[in-house]
Enzyme design. Structure first.
Site, PDB file in Angstrom:
ATOM      1  N   ASN A 192       7.580  -1.562  11.383  1.00 55.88           N
ATOM      2  CA  ASN A 192       7.297  -1.494   9.936  1.00 55.88           C
ATOM      3  C   ASN A 192       5.821  -1.306   9.618  1.00 55.88           C
ATOM      4  O   ASN A 192       5.358  -1.692   8.550  1.00 55.88           O
ATOM      5  CB  ASN A 192       7.826  -2.752   9.213  1.00 55.88           C
ATOM      6  CG  ASN A 192       9.313  -2.921   9.436  1.00 55.88           C
ATOM      7  OD1 ASN A 192      10.045  -1.939   9.406  1.00 55.88           O
ATOM      8  ND2 ASN A 192       9.753  -4.134   9.702  1.00 55.88           N
ATOM      9  N   ARG A 193       5.121  -0.756  10.559  1.00 53.52           N
ATOM     10  CA  ARG A 193       3.681  -0.479  10.368  1.00 53.52           C
ATOM     11  C   ARG A 193       2.853  -1.745  10.139  1.00 53.52           C
ATOM     12  O   ARG A 193       1.762  -1.702   9.581  1.00 53.52           O
ATOM     13  CB  ARG A 193       3.441   0.508   9.210  1.00 53.52           C
ATOM     14  CG  ARG A 193       4.128   1.866   9.421  1.00 53.52           C
ATOM     15  CD  ARG A 193       3.725   2.433  10.760  1.00 53.52           C
ATOM     16  NE  ARG A 193       4.172   3.792  11.025  1.00 53.52           N
ATOM     17  CZ  ARG A 193       5.033   4.131  11.995  1.00 53.52           C
ATOM     18  NH1 ARG A 193       5.612   3.209  12.759  1.00 53.52           N
ATOM     19  NH2 ARG A 193       5.317   5.394  12.227  1.00 53.52           N
TER      20      ARG A 193
END
Ligand SMILES: Cc1cc2nc3c(=O)[nH]c(=O)nc-3n(C[C@H](O)[C@H](O)[C@H](O)COP(=O)(O)O)c2cc1C
Length: 215
Positions: A192-193
């Site tokens: 999810n970065r």
């Protein structure tokens, strides 16, 4: 032909980085990550690093060079002192380095001051290079405009002849730099970065401040 790459996407999940368990000195973490990269990346150019300099024309310039050694003081590479990067460093020795090891989903960014290595160390490294690379260092005016491809080959033959039967001395315009770090950031890709970014900043000659950065 334009190409849309918006679907190129990977979920990073190989590892994690915790500021509470990293070593006090970033060179130790660099060593650990480098050793892992040697194994995981099959040793393919694992020592290749991007080097950015502040160009004489105000544009940052970046290129890949090979890390040849690191010590507690810094990171060593070799090049032509008359090259574009050599001239840029002579004017402003603030540089950055970056490593990217895709299989490990890791990046290391280093900010530091580049200094020419002492001559005896450059001599020592030059002596152990293959003869062909030694001749190449004499033959190629790195970063200068040359008239045609054959120019390099002609230069090579000329110096091959000149040094026939002799040891090849190191050209004065060729040697090493050591990049003494003032900041080193370790980046570990996460889902999810929400990546882990741990930055070390040099406070004095011996101690580093460790901070976590947003991704
Ligand atoms: C994998 C790789 C490794 C390289 N290693 C070096 C190196 O160690 N030293 C060097 O001077 N150039 C090296 N080069 C070439 C540089 O990227 C660059 O083209 C050259 O140094 C001239 O750069 P400049 O004109 O910005 O000074 C390497 C290139 C690649 C792709």
């Amino acid at each position: 032909m334009p190409k849309d790459l918006s679907n190129y996407r990977r979920v990073y999940q190989r590892g994690e980085l915790d500021e509470n368990s990293v070593p006090e000195n970033p060179i130790e973490l660099f060593r650990d990550w480098f050793v892992e990269a040697e194994k995981e990346e099959d040793c393919i150019e694992v020592n290749a690093m991007s080097l950015s300099t502040n160009g004489l024309d105000g544009f940052p310039r970046i290129r890949v060079v090979l890390l040849k050694k690191w010590t507690w003081e810094g990171f060593i590479f070799y090049t032509n002192y008359n090259s574009e990067k050599g001239k840029a460093i002579a004017q402003n020795n603030k540089v950055s380095l970056a490593f990217f090891w895709p299989k490990l989903e890791r990046q290391i960014k280093i900010k530091g001051l580049a200094e020419k290595l002492p001559e005896n160390l450059s001599d020592g490294y030059f002596e152990q290079r293959p003869r062909g690379s030694q001749i190449g260092a004499w033959a190629s005016p790195q970063s200068e405009v040359i008239p045609h491809k054959k120019f390099l080959q002609q230069g090579y033959q000329e110096f091959e002849q000149k040094f026939k039967g002799q040891e090849i001395p190191r050209p004065k315009h060729w040697g090493g730099y050591i990049v003494k770090p003032v900041e080193i950031e370790f980046w570990q890709g996460r889902p999810n970065r929400l990546h882990d970014r741990i930055r070390y900043r040099l406070l004095d000659d011996y101690s580093w401040k460790i901070e976590r950065l947003g991704s």
